[in-house]
Structures are given as C-alpha cells and as structure tokens.
Design a protein around this motif. Structure first.
Motif, PDB file in Angstrom:
ATOM      1  N   LYS A 162       0.813  -1.221   0.000  1.00 48.84           N
ATOM      2  CA  LYS A 162       0.000   0.000   0.000  1.00 48.84           C
ATOM      3  C   LYS A 162       0.845   1.269   0.000  1.00 48.84           C
ATOM      4  CE  LYS A 162      -3.410   0.740   2.796  1.00 48.84           C
ATOM      5  NZ  LYS A 162      -4.621   1.165   2.091  1.00 48.84           N
ATOM      6  N   ARG A 166       1.844   2.332   2.904  1.00 47.41           N
ATOM      7  CA  ARG A 166       1.150   2.925   4.058  1.00 47.41           C
ATOM      8  C   ARG A 166       2.155   3.314   5.138  1.00 47.41           C
ATOM      9  NH1 ARG A 166      -4.429   1.958   6.068  1.00 47.41           N
ATOM     10  NH2 ARG A 166      -4.533   1.915   8.332  1.00 47.41           N
ATOM     11  N   SER A 181      -7.979  -0.969   3.793  1.00 48.57           N
ATOM     12  CA  SER A 181      -8.528  -0.840   2.440  1.00 48.57           C
ATOM     13  C   SER A 181      -7.418  -1.147   1.422  1.00 48.57           C
ATOM     14  CB  SER A 181      -9.061   0.573   2.242  1.00 48.57           C
ATOM     15  OG  SER A 181      -8.099   1.527   2.670  1.00 48.57           O
ATOM     16  N   ASN A 226      -6.377   0.001  -1.361  1.00 45.04           N
ATOM     17  CA  ASN A 226      -5.887   1.044  -2.271  1.00 45.04           C
ATOM     18  C   ASN A 226      -4.430   1.364  -1.962  1.00 45.04           C
ATOM     19  OD1 ASN A 226      -7.420   2.008   0.192  1.00 45.04           O
ATOM     20  ND2 ASN A 226      -6.100   3.774  -0.224  1.00 45.04           N
ATOM     21  N   SER A 285     -10.506   4.583  -1.654  1.00 42.50           N
ATOM     22  CA  SER A 285     -10.619   3.154  -1.361  1.00 42.50           C
ATOM     23  C   SER A 285     -11.301   2.434  -2.519  1.00 42.50           C
ATOM     24  CB  SER A 285     -11.425   2.936  -0.087  1.00 42.50           C
ATOM     25  OG  SER A 285     -10.775   3.540   0.996  1.00 42.50           O
ATOM     26  N   GLU A 319     -15.587   2.875   4.324  1.00 48.18           N
ATOM     27  CA  GLU A 319     -14.989   2.022   5.342  1.00 48.18           C
ATOM     28  C   GLU A 319     -15.852   2.004   6.604  1.00 48.18           C
ATOM     29  OE1 GLU A 319     -13.760   4.663   4.039  1.00 48.18           O
ATOM     30  OE2 GLU A 319     -11.849   4.278   3.053  1.00 48.18           O
ATOM     31  N   HIS A 329      -6.058  11.891   2.327  1.00 50.92           N
ATOM     32  CA  HIS A 329      -6.744  10.637   2.114  1.00 50.92           C
ATOM     33  C   HIS A 329      -7.665  10.699   0.918  1.00 50.92           C
ATOM     34  CE1 HIS A 329      -6.708   8.052   5.883  1.00 50.92           C
ATOM     35  NE2 HIS A 329      -6.831   7.202   4.897  1.00 50.92           N
TER      36      HIS A 329
END
Ligand code: AMP
Ligand code: MG
Length: 344
Positions: free
Chosen positions: A53, A55, A140, A142, A148, A177, A234
């Motif tokens: 991701k 992330r 999620s 993405n 997402s 979500e 986001h």
C-alpha cells in the motif's frame, strides 16, 4: 509479481486461504470496501501489507474475525460496551477498539496498546477467515492516499504487480470504510464515521457517544490524532476537489460562474440537468446510503474522465452523510467554499 484476479468461488477462496497461511497478502471483498488481508499474528505477513500500500508504519490496521471466540488472545478484555455493540452490529460494518491481546502482531497496532477489531458480514470475507483459520489484518486495498476500492477492478488498478491475488466478489454494498468506535477510554468515542451512525451506537449503548474532533475538522499542526489514520491526506484523486457548501441554487450558480474547461461537478442525481459542465453523480440528494456506495467510484471516475477541478456539492454531516462528508472533505484536502457567505 504477477497478480491473479479470480472469482470468489470455492476454489478461489481455498487458494486465498492457502496464500494467507503462507504469509502472503490477498485482496478480498468486504461489505464496506475491498480489503488487503494478511495474517494478523505475523509481523512479516503484515509488513507486506504496508509495503504493497505504501502505508505509513504508524497507521494501525483493523483485524477481521469470523466468530466471537476468536477474540480470545486478540484482546486483553472485552469491555461491557464492546460486547453490547458486537451483539447489535456484528457481523457488520463496525470496528471496535479494545485493549490489545498478545496474539496480535505488534506491527498491526503500530505500537499502540489497543487493537481495532471487526467481524465483516460479507460471505466471502467470512469464508476466507474461516478457511484460513487466521485473524486477518486488512486495511482498504488502495495505494495509500488514493480513494478506497469498491470493486475488484479498482483494486487491480492500485495493486497490479504488488500482491499475488485479488478475489472478485462484485461491488461493495456499503462503499465507505467501517465506523470506528473506541471503548478503551471512559467515554465511548466515534473515531471514524461510517454506515453505522452515531445515533445507532448511542441507542445500543444507552449513553452519549463523543465525536473525535478530527472527524469534521482538520487537525492542528502537531496535534495528536486519536485515530492515526485521520492525520493523513486521504481518498484523493488527481483532480483538485473543492467542496461547495450551500443550497442547490447557490451550488448551480457557482458552478455556472466557474464553468471552465476541465471543471467537473460531483453532484446529486437531481442536479445534473441544470449544470453546464460534465457531471459525476453521487446518488440522490435524500439517499445518503447511495451516496456512500457511489462516493469512491465517483472520485475515481473524475480522474478517468480527465477532470482538473471538481466542485463537489457538500453533504450534510449527519447520519450516514457524516461518513460521506468525512471522506469528501479529506479528498478535498479541507478546501471548502461557503456559498451563502461567498455571495455577501
Ligand atoms: P483502514 O483499514 O485503511 O480502513 O484504516 C483503519 C483505520 O482504523 C485507520 O484510520 C486507523 O487509524 C484506525 N485504527 C486502527 N487501529 C486503531 C487503534 N488501535 N486505535 C485507533 N484507531 C485505530
Ligand atoms: Mg484506508
């Protein structure tokens, strides 16, 4: 890495379970959005989610279970309030933050002493959890920062070449979500709005639920986020999204005055015929559930159609609309035009 896209039938689910047991990541459909799953008890497996991701490491993940008994070891205790909420809303789109138990890999919780748990209602998600016999950490699916994914196709676009398997279970029914609530502190507090509303939570708990400031407002520089995910930009498409707050008439007038090339409107079904720019519709004005379901696909559609600037009609931040507002204002990087004030 080659990414396979398989139907979420028995063979697909069995293959997914095997990959997860081997410590791989698999994207699966849930009722909220597509999730990128891995074994929540393994730091190594979970590290692959963060890598795929992109992330930030300090943004914790939600652990997905298929039965109440699986809570053992994942949480230290089940607070009475959590039990009530689980009885009322699980399986379903509610995540409950509880004290972390020893079974959860540290990387899942990003150093916090709490863990986020959810029991999804989607039959494919439940089947993958059962078949693998594992609690699944699944954010999620993405790339970090993008909208997402609510279809297998969106997931493929973000994850192609980065994960071994995507199970295609069709479009997600909820589309945003899960609602996130913490019962780890004294006052139950909503950290992220979703399909299950503040009012529904209060009704079950029989007490007021506090709203985390970060839901509707931008965090101040250096302010600690109660839910780390709230501090990141986001859900953003490439286009510049701007929220317009005001009546249908004020919205139309503003869009008409700014109808340049590359300008798109993200509006309600009822508004399309009166707008002079390309429109991406987000459902009927009264139907907040439809808006939630459409929202992320609509944001992706803006990019596919080459939008440069998107004027989105701002929803009311109440009920399920609070979830739509919370995602849209982040997609807009908190750019809001107050139309009635702009007129003065
Ligand atoms: P995602 O899985 O991408 O939907 O993101 C999970 C969300 O849950 C993020 O906003 C996280 O910050 C939040 N979250 C996960 N675990 C915790 C926790 N222990 N405490 C507070 N928020 C959490
Ligand atoms: Mg996410």
């Amino acid at each position: 890495m080659q990414t396979q896209l398989l139907p979420a039938n028995e063979a697909g689910i069995a293959f997914a379970a095997r990959l997860l047991q081997e410590g791989q990541t698999v994207a699966i459909p849930t009722e909220t959005v597509y999730g990128l799953a891995a074994d929540a008890t393994s730091n190594e497996a979970v590290a692959k989610i963060f890598a795929a991701k992109g992330r930030p490491q300090d943004n914790p993940l939600i652990v997905h279970i298929a039965a109440m008994q699986e809570l053992e070891g994942l949480v230290r205790t089940v607070p009475a309030a959590a039990y009530k909420l689980a009885q009322a809303f699980w399986p379903g789109p509610l995540t409950i933050i509880m004290p972390k138990g020893p079974k959860v890999a540290d990387a899942v919780c990003a150093g916090l002493d709490t863990v986020a748990i959810r029991m999804p209602s989607h039959p494919v998600a439940a089947a993958v959890i059962k078949k693998s016999g594992l609690p699944l950490a699944a954010p999620s699916a993405n790339r970090s920062g993008l909208p997402s994914p609510t279809t297998a196709d969106h997931t493929l676009r973000d994850m192609d070449g980065r994960i071994p398997l995507i199970l295609d279970g069709g479009a997600c029914k909820v589309g945003v979500e899960s609602t996130v609530i913490t019962v780890a502190a004294d006052t139950p507090t909503l950290l992220r709005p979703g399909y299950i509303t503040k009012e529904q939570l209060e009704q079950v708990l029989g007490e007021p639920v506090a709203l985390s400031d970060a839901i509707l407002h931008k965090l101040k520089e250096g302010e600690a986020a109660p839910s780390p995910g709230m501090k990141y930009k986001h859900y953003s498409p490439k286009a510049n999204v701007i929220l317009l707050k005001g009546s249908q008439q004020a919205y139309r007038e503003y869009v008409c005055q700014h109808a340049e090339v590359g300008v798109f409107a993200m509006c309600y079904d009822e508004e399309v015929s009166s707008l002079p720019v390309p429109c991406v519709v987000c459902g009927s004005r009264q139907d907040e559930a439809a808006q939630a379901r459409r929202l992320f696909a609509a944001l992706r559609e803006c990019d596919e159609k080459g939008a440069v600037t998107v004027y989105a009609h701002c929803p009311k931040p109440t009920g399920v609309g609070m979830a739509v507002y919370n995602r849209l204002i982040r997609a807009a990087a908190f750019q809001v035009v107050e139309l009635e004030a702009a007129k003065l």
